[in-house]
Structure formats: structure tokens, C-alpha cells
Write a protein that holds these residues in place. Structure first.
Motif, short mmCIF file in Angstrom:
data_model
loop_
_atom_site.label_atom_id
_atom_site.label_comp_id
_atom_site.label_asym_id
_atom_site.label_seq_id
_atom_site.Cartn_x
_atom_site.Cartn_y
_atom_site.Cartn_z
N PRO A 119 7.03 16.83 1.67
CA PRO A 119 6.05 17.23 2.46
C PRO A 119 5.78 16.11 3.20
O PRO A 119 6.53 15.11 3.10
CB PRO A 119 4.73 16.66 0.81
CG PRO A 119 5.68 16.11 0.00
CD PRO A 119 6.83 15.96 0.24
N ALA A 120 4.06 16.09 3.91
CA ALA A 120 4.56 14.85 4.91
C ALA A 120 3.03 13.83 4.14
O ALA A 120 3.36 12.68 4.65
CB ALA A 120 3.25 15.37 6.04
N HIS A 121 3.13 13.81 3.02
CA HIS A 121 2.16 12.88 2.09
C HIS A 121 3.12 12.91 0.76
O HIS A 121 3.01 14.26 -0.15
CB HIS A 121 0.77 13.07 2.31
CG HIS A 121 0.50 13.05 3.43
ND1 HIS A 121 -0.01 12.07 4.53
CD2 HIS A 121 0.04 14.12 4.26
CE1 HIS A 121 -0.70 12.27 5.29
NE2 HIS A 121 -0.83 14.13 5.62
N GLN A 122 2.79 11.64 0.09
CA GLN A 122 2.72 12.27 -1.36
C GLN A 122 4.37 12.11 -2.21
O GLN A 122 4.92 12.22 -1.01
CB GLN A 122 1.31 12.67 -1.61
CG GLN A 122 0.85 12.94 -1.61
CD GLN A 122 -0.64 11.97 -2.39
OE1 GLN A 122 -0.70 12.78 -3.50
NE2 GLN A 122 -1.69 11.27 -2.49
N THR A 145 5.36 6.06 6.19
CA THR A 145 4.09 4.89 6.85
C THR A 145 3.07 4.87 6.12
O THR A 145 2.61 5.90 5.93
CB THR A 145 4.15 4.69 8.91
OG1 THR A 145 3.85 6.70 8.52
CG2 THR A 145 5.72 5.12 9.04
N PHE A 146 2.39 3.43 6.95
CA PHE A 146 0.73 3.34 6.23
C PHE A 146 -0.21 5.01 6.26
O PHE A 146 -0.14 4.79 7.81
CB PHE A 146 0.53 1.81 6.68
CG PHE A 146 -1.41 1.86 5.80
CD1 PHE A 146 -1.92 2.28 4.78
CD2 PHE A 146 -1.95 2.03 7.12
CE1 PHE A 146 -3.16 1.91 4.14
CE2 PHE A 146 -3.49 2.24 6.84
CZ PHE A 146 -4.38 2.09 5.56
N CYS A 147 -1.11 4.99 5.76
CA CYS A 147 -1.83 6.19 6.19
C CYS A 147 -2.84 5.52 4.30
O CYS A 147 -2.20 5.71 4.04
CB CYS A 147 -1.70 7.24 6.52
SG CYS A 147 -2.67 8.27 7.02
N LEU A 206 0.98 -1.37 -0.46
CA LEU A 206 -0.03 -0.15 0.08
C LEU A 206 0.93 1.74 0.41
O LEU A 206 0.25 1.71 0.41
CB LEU A 206 -1.41 0.14 1.40
CG LEU A 206 -2.22 -1.20 0.83
CD1 LEU A 206 -3.08 -1.53 2.45
CD2 LEU A 206 -3.16 -0.87 -0.12
N ALA A 207 1.97 1.03 -0.74
CA ALA A 207 2.56 2.31 -1.20
C ALA A 207 3.61 3.05 -0.02
O ALA A 207 3.42 4.01 0.89
CB ALA A 207 1.99 3.60 -2.02
N SER A 208 3.75 2.03 0.67
CA SER A 208 4.40 2.70 2.28
C SER A 208 5.13 1.18 2.94
O SER A 208 5.40 -0.15 2.00
CB SER A 208 3.53 2.98 2.92
OG SER A 208 2.92 1.68 3.55
N GLY A 258 -3.22 9.90 1.41
CA GLY A 258 -1.99 9.14 1.72
C GLY A 258 -0.87 8.61 2.32
O GLY A 258 -1.44 8.84 4.12
N PRO A 259 -0.12 7.56 2.38
CA PRO A 259 0.92 7.34 3.74
C PRO A 259 1.46 9.24 3.86
O PRO A 259 2.18 9.63 3.89
CB PRO A 259 2.03 6.42 2.51
CG PRO A 259 1.01 5.53 1.97
CD PRO A 259 -0.01 6.74 1.33
N THR A 260 2.12 8.51 5.29
CA THR A 260 2.59 9.73 5.98
C THR A 260 3.95 9.56 6.40
O THR A 260 5.25 8.43 6.62
CB THR A 260 2.23 10.19 7.82
OG1 THR A 260 0.63 9.71 6.66
CG2 THR A 260 2.16 10.48 8.30
#
Ligand SMILES: [Fe+2]
Ligand SMILES: [Fe+2]
Length: 397
Positions: free
Chosen positions: A279-282, A36-38, A14-16, A45-47
Motif C-alpha cells: 500500500p501507499a501507507h503503513q 518518505t515523511f508524511c 518519524l518512521a520514514s 503516515g509516511p508515504t
């Protein structure tokens, strides 16, 4: 010289799970990104969690336990949990973080300071579950400290948001949030968390009153009142901006106060020698100014669409469900506070400069009509307000 990263571990599920390292010029500072997963689509999306090695070991954000990601993103919103998410262990994201730290050569006990980018749950809730033997000092901006330090403040904001959404014309949520109630009553949201380092002005990040080498904090409100970024690097060298959720790519962050957000974008535009934005995501961004300009143009388009829709009286939910207002389809019959609030913050800014005024209230829903001027005249007043730092926001959080 371009600042580049290299991968220490690829993504797993899951992209993490990925671990990447960035060595800054001067070689005294290293940044490790642990993903990590989000949830994606329903969430941001993942953090990405950042470990900054300088004269102290600093962690920027810590993510969300997978157990709470399942509850917050799916159960509370009455959304079905995808099979692959359902199967994840309840501590999956915490395990990813611990493994990432190990690959970077550390354990969770080695962290000197955890600094939290802002008070949204995907950035700090793991702090309740991951520290056992030793807890680092915890820092955050004072304007977001209430929700970070208390689960009750998060709940209070959620209740207020639901009340506010009723005035936008949005359909109510399907049922009372039994999962939420059980989670809060059972203590799954964590108990209160002690904050050690209050951040309330720009400048060197400090621990016990002493500056940490190579890290400056910058207050960037607008996504949340207390959003902060970190500028990492040596004086005079190319630096890295860790921006939390203030800039995202390719998704666009949702402002909680559009006036403050546009001011923060201006502030970011004025930064020099930022070679990389993490960034925190993506995705990471190479060109800070280009991303800022894209986001400015994006909100200008959305302000125009909002303004022009109000030649007839409209409520915020009418705006949110307009075709193409969002890239994703917004179901007119489903409670969707993210979509409703996005329309509302654009309406609020137009109201601040008298481009919109309330035409009437019908069955508790507020309707607004535009002033009939060309949009460019209204937008010019918005830009004046953005430039006039003495003009305070009148948004309520
Ligand atoms: Fe956020
Ligand atoms: Fe986030």
C-alpha cells in the motif's frame, strides 16, 4: 514460494527513510519501496513510493514535500505542529526520496514514467518540486487528473467540501485559512502540471502507446474517483498488487463513494495469484482476501451503527461524534471533515436503498430517519446494488 522483501536501509526519523526491495519470481522485475515523511495520526503516515524496474523505470507515486505536509496537515486545520515535525527541513521527504533512489542505483533523472495512484496531495505534490533537469512522462487516471494537474482544482474541492460539511451539522472551521490563502497566492501549491499518459481502462500500462512489460493497471474507484492499482509480475507467476490508498493496514481508507468502494473491494476479491499487497501507507499485506473481508465487515458494522442511530432523526455530525463510531476521539466542537465525510458516505449509501430518508432540515442542517426495517433487509439491498454494476452511483464528488 513466498515473495519476501529485504531492507536496504532502515527508517531514520518519524518512521520514514526506509528502503526495501522485493524481487519478483522470474527475477526480471524488481520493486523498491522508499518510505518518505508524511504525518501520522493527523495524516495517514509516511508515504511509500515504489520504483518498478522492468523494461522501463516506473515510479508509482512521489509523495508530498515536507513544507506542504506541514501546511496541509497542521496549519490549515489549526493544529499545533509537534516539535519533531517543526524541526524537519522543508525538503525532508524529497531528500529521503533522492537518497532512496541512489541506494536503488538510480537518480531522479532516470525515471521514464511517473504514475500517480490517485489525486490526493500526499501522493503527487513532490512532482512539482523534485524534477529539475528532466521530467518523466506523467500518468494518472483521467477521473483524478484535474486535481493532479491543477492546484486550483484541489482548492475548488476543498471549498466545496467545507460547504458540504455545513449541512452535516459540523462546527465551522475556527478561522479563514490564512496559511492556505498565502500558500495558494504565493504559488507554493505548485503551478499546473502537464499530464502525458491518460489512464481510463484496465490493462497494460503504456508509455508512448507501447505496453510496459509486467505492469497492468486496474481502476479501483471509491477512495477517490480515479484511484488505480498496479498489478506487477509475469503472466502465470505470483504477482504483487500496488494498491495506493485503496487498501491500508492497519488503518482503514476513507471512501469518497461507499458504493464504488464496496464494488472495488469485490473486484479485488476476485484477483488471483496476488502474493503481496503493497500500500501507499503503513503495512504490507500478505493475504489480499482476508484484508478485503475485514474491510467489508468494517463497513457493514459502520452502516449498521449509522442506520440504528437514525431511529431518531440524526444529522451526519451526530453520527460522527457517537462514542466508538471511530477508534479515535472526535471532538464534537472541532471542524473535522474527515470524520464528517465518513459518516456522510455511510448515510448516502443507506439513502440510496431507502434505508434512510430525510426527516427535516433545520438551520441548514439535514436530518435523516431510518425506515424502521431490520438492518439485514436494508443491507441486502445494498449488496444487490454493489453487485449490479449497471446501477450507477448518485453520489456527488
Ligand atoms: Fe488518499
Ligand atoms: Fe494517501
Amino acid at each position: 514460494m513466498a515473495l519476501t522483501g529485504y531492507q536496504l536501509k532502515p527508517n531514520t526519523k518519524l518512521a520514514s527513510g526506509r528502503v526495501r526491495r522485493f524481487a519478483l519470481p522470474g527475477k526480471r522485475i524488481r520493486i523498491t519501496q522508499i518510505t518518505t515523511f508524511c504525518p501520522d495520526i493527523i495524516g495517514p503516515g509516511p508515504t511509500h513510493i515504489y520504483l518498478i524496474e522492468t523494461d522501463s523505470l516506473v515510479m508509482f507515486d512521489i509523495g508530498i514535500p515536507t513544507s506542504l505536509a506541514k501546511a496541509l496537515f497542521y496549519s490549515w486545520r489549526n493544529q499545533p505542529i509537534p516539535k519533531e515535525v517543526k524541526k524537519l527541513p522543508l525538503d525532508y521527504s524529497e531528500q529521503q526520496l533522492l537518497e532512496g533512489l541512489k541506494i536503488a542505483g538510480y537518480s531522479i533523472d532516470d525515471i521514464d514514467l511517473l504514475i500517480i495512484s490517485h489525486g490526493h496531495p500526499d501522493h503527487f505534490l513532490s512532482a512539482h518540486t523534485i524534477f529539475h533537469r528532466k521530467k518523466p512522462k506523467i500518468a494518472a487516471h483521467i477521473l483524478d487528473a484535474p486535481e493532479i494537474s491543477s492546484p486550483w482544482e484541489m482548492l475548488r474541492q476543498w471549498i466545496l467540501l467545507r460547504q458540504q460539511m455545513r449541512g452535516t451539522g459540523m462546527p465551522p472551521p475556527k478561522s479563514t485559512d490564512e496559511t492556505l490563502i498565502r500558500a495558494v497566492e504565493g504559488g507554493a501549491m505548485g503551478s499546473s502540471m502537464k499530464m502525458d499518459v491518460p489512464i481510463f481502462r484496465n490493462g497494460p500500462l503504456k508509455i508512448d502507446g507501447s505496453p510496459i512489460s509486467g505492469i497492468q493497471t486496474i481502476h479501483l474507484p471509491g477512495h477517490s474517483p480515479g484511484s488505480i492499482g498496479l498489478i506487477v509480475g509475469e503472466e502465470g507467476e505470483e504477482r504483487v498488487l500496488l494498491c495506493g490508498d485503496v487498501l491500508l493496514n492497519p488503518i482503514t481508507p476513507h471512501p469518497n463513494d461507499l458504493l464504488l468502494y464496496l464494488r472495488s473491494l469485490k473486484e479485488l476479491e476476485s484477483l488471483n495469484k496476488i502474493a503481496l499487497v503493497l500500500p501507499a501507507h503503513q503495512k504490507a499485506m500478505r493475504h489480499l482476501k482476508a484484508r478485503v473481508e475485514f474491510l467489508q465487515a468494517h463497513h457493514r458494522r459502520r452502516l449498521r451503527a449509522t442506520y440504528e442511530a437514525c431511529y431518531e432523526p440524526r444529522c451526519a455530525w451526530d453520527i460522527a461524534i457517537m462514542p466508538r463510531y471511530f477508534d479515535l476521539y472526535v471532538d464534537p466542537l472541532k471542524f473535522n471533515p474527515m470524520a464528517g465525510r465518513e459518516a456522510l458516505v455511510h448515510m448516502e449509501l443507506l439513502r440510496m436503498v431507502e434505508g434512510l430518508c430525510r426527516s427535516h432540515i433545520q438551520t441548514g442542517v439535514h436530518y435523516f430517519r431510518n425506515s424502521g426495517e431490520p438492518f439485514e433487509d436494508v443491507y441486502a439491498r445494498i449488496m444487490e446494488l454493489v453487485d449490479d454494476k449497471a446501477a450507477k452511483t448518485i453520489m456527488r464528488y
